[in-house]
Write a protein that holds these residues in place. Structure first.
Motif, PDB file in Angstrom:
ATOM      1  N   ILE A  50       1.061   9.503   1.238  1.00 41.96           N
ATOM      2  CA  ILE A  50       0.946  10.472   2.335  1.00 41.96           C
ATOM      3  C   ILE A  50       2.319  11.041   2.688  1.00 41.96           C
ATOM      4  O   ILE A  50       2.474  12.246   2.907  1.00 41.96           O
ATOM      5  N   CYS A  99       0.708  10.588  11.196  1.00 38.35           N
ATOM      6  CA  CYS A  99       0.560   9.504  10.210  1.00 38.35           C
ATOM      7  C   CYS A  99       0.853   8.152  10.861  1.00 38.35           C
ATOM      8  O   CYS A  99       0.172   7.163  10.596  1.00 38.35           O
ATOM      9  N   SER A 121       3.358  13.652   0.320  1.00 40.62           N
ATOM     10  CA  SER A 121       2.719  14.941   0.611  1.00 40.62           C
ATOM     11  C   SER A 121       3.437  15.649   1.753  1.00 40.62           C
ATOM     12  O   SER A 121       3.674  16.861   1.703  1.00 40.62           O
ATOM     13  N   LYS A 124      -6.659  12.592   4.017  1.00 36.58           N
ATOM     14  CA  LYS A 124      -6.029  11.725   3.023  1.00 36.58           C
ATOM     15  C   LYS A 124      -5.956  10.280   3.527  1.00 36.58           C
ATOM     16  O   LYS A 124      -6.221   9.321   2.792  1.00 36.58           O
ATOM     17  N   ALA A 125      -5.614  10.149   4.807  1.00 31.96           N
ATOM     18  CA  ALA A 125      -5.491   8.806   5.376  1.00 31.96           C
ATOM     19  C   ALA A 125      -6.852   8.109   5.435  1.00 31.96           C
ATOM     20  O   ALA A 125      -6.974   6.931   5.086  1.00 31.96           O
ATOM     21  N   ILE A 129      -3.876  15.416   6.531  1.00 34.05           N
ATOM     22  CA  ILE A 129      -3.373  14.049   6.698  1.00 34.05           C
ATOM     23  C   ILE A 129      -4.486  13.126   7.184  1.00 34.05           C
ATOM     24  O   ILE A 129      -4.577  11.964   6.784  1.00 34.05           O
TER      25      ILE A 129
END
Length: 652
Positions: free
Chosen positions: A392, A412, A395, A370-371, A367
């Motif tokens: 996100i 997140c 996912s 990806k973030a 995470i």
């Protein structure tokens, strides 16, 4: 044929937990080990290994047996191949007698494909090391990549001559069938012409987890715009690219030991990492990552670190694979390399310490990765940022564990600076949409006049089967054990009444079972159990030092399968960690004599009930006739049942 003395030495040396530990991540569970089934797709352990009994059992599929039977089931080895594999693992030299031509012809087609692939592996290595063309072209290429002689030999790297049918001609000369050469894809057959598929390429053999050659990857070394840079073997009975990971054979032990697997893209990435000293690394061989490949890793560890090239294409490929890994319930970390670098070049230019430090410092949770990647691209565009957040959350929705999902939502929220409530709402919407999509699929309606299959009734318990199985288990576990058996004998007291008096008799368990069954003329109704029973009794009679491990290794495959299923049945409860919850199951050997006596008495009662039912049916069929003999026999059997029930302390 392998000599009997060699087989015995292999069985005496091999440890089932070590053999299976090369393929499945095992965790201690009391005196046993447990892990995920390698034969089914599961997330809760149902696979049990017993070091004491030297057997295993897979409760999800019903399979079980010894270390040899595991290799036969998992790797599709023949019996001799499993013995040879274990001999190699434990450095045992085996004696073989020469096979006749007839015996060679009996090898099945799948085995023939393996033999052809192994021949090709040896051939390509010989060409690389022993021919001028191989050394000047193939070996020079590998040396330029920085591979040492030791590394080249470790991975069985080879070279295919730049000639149209050099390999094919040599294989045919050695007696290999052209059909098998074509089916493995080593030779391309078109009408009456034959070509070597890997002409002029350096060769990377692709091996199974046990080290068998399944197929090949070949890289061309000459500039040819019409030819693909890499060519892989086509699908065959032994090679399914979606089920295979390059390097898994060399990496399996390190993956289990480190409890982590590095996933890279290419062959040379794997080889360079191994040469540098990091051996828990595999490759998807340039193909898109598949669920089957992920499950292969999941047998050894629950943690994957995806390594990608330092370019946009490498990042996108990694992002696509993350969701698949999450769906399998695994933990994912991601690590990228500086721009212009890939795992191969970076490992080549850095020491082991520098490489290890880099991987440790730059590996991010999925995470965070990806973030950071997506947020950097969209920070000045609110619309794109919203799309990034949705991506996100999508996912996160793949993760099967609700606790992990919640933790990732919190993370997140922190990174993207969005409230948890909004993110949880989005997550719920994704879940609802998936549920609606599933429910909206049209259900098949029965056609007119179609007979609808009735629901299956609950299967009736076969009492006799269970009791016979329990007797076999007692023979296997306690056959040579001496116990004090209490029996109740009818005796006349001072008043002249018949009463039950306890009498203690000392005997071995197998003697007690054998004599009691013989006295009552009881036989096993199950043919498999009957065969196993007499085999065990014979072994116990002939060998005072009877050992279960030795016995299992001397019987045939089918009998060993049945026996392992019987012995491991109670180990199922070890999968639930009762002791961790302070629930301590009573050990069977705390009351062996009682267990054996009650099993025999219960079987007697059951057989008496069956006999009485037979008499009842006979009486119903002959209502007009009064058969005094039948009534007398029913009375006698009922009296005997009453006596046995008193011995069992049961009320009728």
């Amino acid at each position: 044929m392998i000599s009997q003395s060699s087989i015995e030495q292999v069985f005496e040396t091999a440890r089932v937990e070590e053999v299976i530990g090369d393929f499945v991540q095992l965790k201690k569970s009391g005196s046993n080990f447990k892990g995920l089934s390698p034969f089914s797709d599961e997330r809760s352990p149902s696979f049990m290994v017993s070091p004491v009994k030297q057997i295993w059992k897979d409760f999800s599929t019903g399979k079980g047996g010894t270390s040899v039977s595991f290799l036969m089931e998992h790797e599709h080895f023949t019996y001799p191949e499993a013995i040879k594999y274990l001999a190699k693992k434990y450095n045992i030299e085996i004696e073989e007698t020469v096979q006749s031509d007839e015996q060679k012809e009996q090898a099945n087609e799948k085995e023939s494909l393996y033999l052809v692939s192994e021949f090709a592996n040896t051939y390509f290595q010989n060409i690389l090391h022993k021919t001028d063309q191989g050394r000047s072209i193939g070996l020079s290429y590998f040396k330029e990549r920085g591979f040492t002689e030791e590394t080249i030999k470790k991975f069985d790297l080879g070279y295919s001559l730049n000639e149209w049918q050099a390999f094919t001609d040599e294989a045919l000369k050695k007696g290999y069938n052209i059909d098998y050469l074509a089916k493995t894809g080593l030779t391309i057959v078109k009408e009456d012409k034959r070509f070597d598929r890997f002409k002029g390429r350096v060769m990377f053999p692709i091996k199974s987890m046990s080290g068998r050659v399944l197929g090949y990857g070949g890289r061309i070394l000459v500039a040819d715009k019409k030819a693909a840079k890499y060519v892989n073997s086509p699908e065959s009975d032994i090679y399914h690219k979606s089920n295979v990971l390059y390097g898994i054979y060399h990496a399996k032990q390190a993956i289990a030991k480190e409890d982590n697997c590095f996933l890279v893209e290419g062959y040379t990435d794997v080889i360079q990492f191994h040469q540098r000293g990091i051996t828990n690394v595999v490759s998807s061989s340039g193909t898109a990552l598949t669920p089957q490949q992920i499950r292969l890793i999941n047998r050894l560890t629950n943690n994957i670190t995806v390594l990608f090239d330092g370019d946009a294409a490498g990042m996108r490929a990694s992002i696509r694979g993350i969701d698949l890994i999450l769906e399998q319930g695994m933990n994912v970390r991601v690590c990228g390399f500086p721009e212009g670098e890939d795992p191969d070049s970076f490992a080549k230019q850095n020491s082991l310490e520098e490489l290890t430090d880099y991987l440790s410092s730059n590996s991010k949770d999925f995470i965070q990765f990806k973030a950071s990647i997506l947020f950097e691209e969209t920070k000045n565009d609110p619309i794109k940022k919203a799309d990034t957040v949705r991506d996100i959350i999508n996912s996160i929705s793949k993760i099967p564990d609700p606790i992990k999902r919640e933790i990732y939502i919190q993370e997140c929220s922190r990174i993207m600076d969005i409230s948890e409530e909004v993110l949880f709402t989005s997550l719920a919407q994704i879940g609802n949409k998936e549920a609606q999509d599933a429910s909206s699929k049209p259900k098949q309606q029965p056609k007119a006049f179609e007979v609808i299959k009735p629901e299956q009734k609950v299967k009736k318990v076969d009492v006799q089967y269970l009791l016979e199985r329990k007797l076999i288990e007692s023979l296997l576990l306690y056959g040579n054990k001496v116990e004090d058996f209490e029996d109740l004998i009818l005796k006349e007291n001072a008043k002249g009444d018949l009463v039950l008096e306890p009498v203690i008799q000392q005997a071995k368990v197998f003697e007690k079972i054998f004599l009691d069954l013989q006295d009552d003329e009881m036989e096993f109704s199950n043919s498999h159990f009957k065969n196993i029973y007499f085999t065990i009794i014979d072994a116990l009679n002939q060998n005072p030092d009877f050992e279960l491990k030795t016995f299992i290794n001397t019987i045939d495959y089918d009998m060993a399968y049945e026996i392992s299923s019987i012995l491991m049945e109670d180990e199922r409860y070890g999968l639930d960690d009762w002791e961790r919850m302070n629930i301590i199951p009573k050990k069977k050997n705390d009351g062996v004599a009682q267990l054996v006596s009650e099993t025999i008495l219960t079987l007697r009662c059951f057989l008496i009930d069956q006999k009485i039912l037979e008499f009842q049916k006979e009486t119903m069929q002959n209502k007009t006739q009064t058969n005094r003999n039948i009534l007398e026999e029913v009375k006698e059997y009922s009296g005997l049942k009453m006596l046995l029930s008193r011995k069992l302390n049961r009320a009728l």
